[in-house]
Every structure is written in C-alpha cells, then in structure tokens.
Design a protein around this motif. Structure first.
Motif, PDB file in Angstrom:
ATOM      1  N   GLY A 137      -8.174  -2.041   1.147  1.00 31.87           N
ATOM      2  CA  GLY A 137      -8.948  -1.078   0.370  1.00 31.87           C
ATOM      3  C   GLY A 137      -8.771  -1.270  -1.120  1.00 31.87           C
ATOM      4  O   GLY A 137      -9.744  -1.232  -1.892  1.00 31.87           O
ATOM      5  N   LEU A 167      -7.700   5.772   4.677  1.00 30.78           N
ATOM      6  CA  LEU A 167      -8.057   5.203   3.377  1.00 30.78           C
ATOM      7  C   LEU A 167      -8.392   6.272   2.348  1.00 30.78           C
ATOM      8  O   LEU A 167      -8.492   5.977   1.157  1.00 30.78           O
ATOM      9  CB  LEU A 167      -9.219   4.227   3.535  1.00 30.78           C
ATOM     10  CG  LEU A 167      -8.792   2.876   4.127  1.00 30.78           C
ATOM     11  CD1 LEU A 167      -9.984   2.131   4.695  1.00 30.78           C
ATOM     12  CD2 LEU A 167      -8.098   2.032   3.086  1.00 30.78           C
ATOM     13  N   TYR A 198     -10.756  -2.396   9.266  1.00 34.72           N
ATOM     14  CA  TYR A 198     -11.352  -1.871   8.031  1.00 34.72           C
ATOM     15  C   TYR A 198     -12.816  -1.477   8.240  1.00 34.72           C
ATOM     16  O   TYR A 198     -13.235  -0.408   7.782  1.00 34.72           O
ATOM     17  CB  TYR A 198     -11.246  -2.919   6.914  1.00 34.72           C
ATOM     18  CG  TYR A 198     -11.587  -2.358   5.556  1.00 34.72           C
ATOM     19  CD1 TYR A 198     -10.604  -1.762   4.775  1.00 34.72           C
ATOM     20  CD2 TYR A 198     -12.881  -2.406   5.055  1.00 34.72           C
ATOM     21  CE1 TYR A 198     -10.911  -1.227   3.528  1.00 34.72           C
ATOM     22  CE2 TYR A 198     -13.198  -1.879   3.822  1.00 34.72           C
ATOM     23  CZ  TYR A 198     -12.204  -1.286   3.061  1.00 34.72           C
ATOM     24  OH  TYR A 198     -12.504  -0.750   1.831  1.00 34.72           O
TER      25      TYR A 198
END
Length: 277
Positions: free
Chosen positions: A98, A142, A133
C-alpha cells in the motif's frame, strides 16, 4: 533500448529493508506503472523474479518498480541464523505494498508516471501478496494508512504461479518449507483453519478487484496449479475481467521462463495490460 533511470527509495524511513527500486525509461511521460513483487516464500525475495522482470516491462513502455517487501530476512537471499523481522507477519507486507502504491502516485509527475495506472505483477508468494492486495485494497487492514481507499486502488494485476488458497497447499504439501511459510505469515507453524481462510485471497474476491492476468504450469510441484484455477473461478463469479493461461510444463519459480513453454507469458500479459489499463 534507450537509457534508463534507476532509483531506489525507502518506503519507511525507519525500515531500510523495505525498498522500492524504479526502472524508468529516460524522458518518458505518462507511463503506466508496474510494481514487481518477487517470490521467496516470505522468507526472502528471489532476485530472478525482480530486476529482470522490471527491465522487461520497462523495455515495453512501463515505469517498472521492484518492491522489496517485508520478509523474514532483510536481503534478496536468505541469510543464516535466526530471522528477526517480525514485520513479515500479515498484514505487514500488505501495508508495504500500500505504501509503495502511494509512493508511486505521490511521485508520479517526477517519475513520468500516469498515477491512474498502477498495476501489480507478483510471483509465487509475491503472487499471494498481489492477490491479497487486489482483494483487500479497500478493506480495514489498509485503512490504517489513513488515506481514502481510492488512492490505494490497483489498476490491474498479473499473478504468476500464485498462492491463492492455503487450503490447497495444506492438502497437497507438507514438510519444513510450508511450515516456514506459515511461520512467516502467521507467526506460528500451526495456523488455525480460520487464519488460513483469512489469508486465502481466492476466497475474498469481489467486483472491486481489477482486471487480472494469471498464469501457471500444470506440473508445478511447489504451488499446485489449482491455486490459479480457483482464483480465476472466483474472478469469473465476481464479474471481474481476467485471462488465465496454464502451460503444460515448467518448474516453479521460472520467472520469465526463457526456453520453456511459458516463455510467451510476458508478451501475453503485456497485451492484456495494454487492453485493460
């Protein structure tokens, strides 16, 4: 190929082991970005799945980046002795990725990048990270990065012999290697069924996942090909554009697969990305 700018930055000021290395054609502007995530079982990062892949994509008109994310050992090859890096336990590597996406978008103009086009290319464990992700970029883990989810959104993904379901690994593999993977990700060599399910991205696909290219070999003896099949099935059920290629033969961790049946995958992936980005 023309000249290339190579630059390395630290993702976190206090963690020198997490780096992002850029491979960008000189004088470029508005290039799509590709973050390359080497495999290595979260124990280390495999060099052959990093720079050579980034250079391939840079030669094909991408701003390419290799992310050295959190692994048990700091470098690009396993060290001896007791590993000390506890940031490898999830969601540590997810947060690294991230931050890498944010770093590219923050520096987009200076790097000649189109910040709206950031793709991921992950191999084996790196494929697990990429798959995690694309199924969790807008989720609670995140959110601790403190930015609107849209800033973390991936534009596309390339999954190369990825781990996507730990149930498949547990049923088909045993021995010291898989126990080390469990220790790296979960902090224990005996994760619960609930922990395994949580870290199996094929079980968490939604329509927020981006277009995804997947390839594997049918006789991969390290990560069963069913990992790619179940991921493709989940993407299909969620209505996410995808492309799946299964080649009849090839060893695990073959990277660019020169001289093997899968050597066409980089060209196929490039075409897929240029259609979907």
């Amino acid at each position: 190929m023309g000249r290339m700018k190579i630059e390395q930055i630290n993702i976190f000021p206090d963690r020198p082991g997490v780096t992002l290395t850029a491979y960008i054609p000189q004088g470029a502007a508005d290039l799509p970005a590709m973050i390359v995530l080497p495999g290595g079982a979260y124990i280390a990062c495999a060099p052959g799945e990093g720079e050579p892949v980034a250079r391939f994509f840079a030669e094909r008109g991408f701003a390419a980046f290799v992310l050295k994310y959190s692994t048990m050992y700091e470098g690009f090859a396993p060290a001896r002795g007791e590993p000390v890096n506890k940031n490898v336990h999830f969601p540590g590597p997810l947060l690294d990725l991230g931050r890498a996406v944010l770093a590219i978008r923050e520096r987009a103009e200076g790097w000649g990048v189109d910040g709206g086009k950031v793709a991921l290319c992950g191999f084996s464990a790196g494929g697990h990270l990429a798959a995690s992700y694309i199924t969790g970029w807008n989720g609670p883990e995140l959110a601790v990065l403190g930015v609107p989810p849209e800033q973390l959104r991936p534009s596309a993904a390339v999954l190369c012999y990825p781990v996507t379901d730990f149930g498949i690994l547990r049923s088909q593999q045993a021995g010291e290697a898989i126990l080390m993977v469990y220790q790296a990700i979960f902090g224990t060599s005996e994760p619960s069924p609930e922990q395994l399910a949580l870290r199996s991205p094929a079980r968490h696909v939604t329509d927020s996942a981006p277009p995804t290219f997947i390839w594997h070999t049918a006789d991969d003896d390290r990560v069963p090909v069913q990992n790619s099949v179940v991921m493709a099935d989940a993407l299909e059920r969620a209505g996410v554009p995808f492309e799946l290629h299964i080649f009849d033969h090839g060893p695990h961790a073959a990277a660019l697969s020169r001289g093997l049946p899968a050597e066409v995958w980089p060209d196929l992936a490039e075409r897929f990305l240029k259609r979907t980005l």
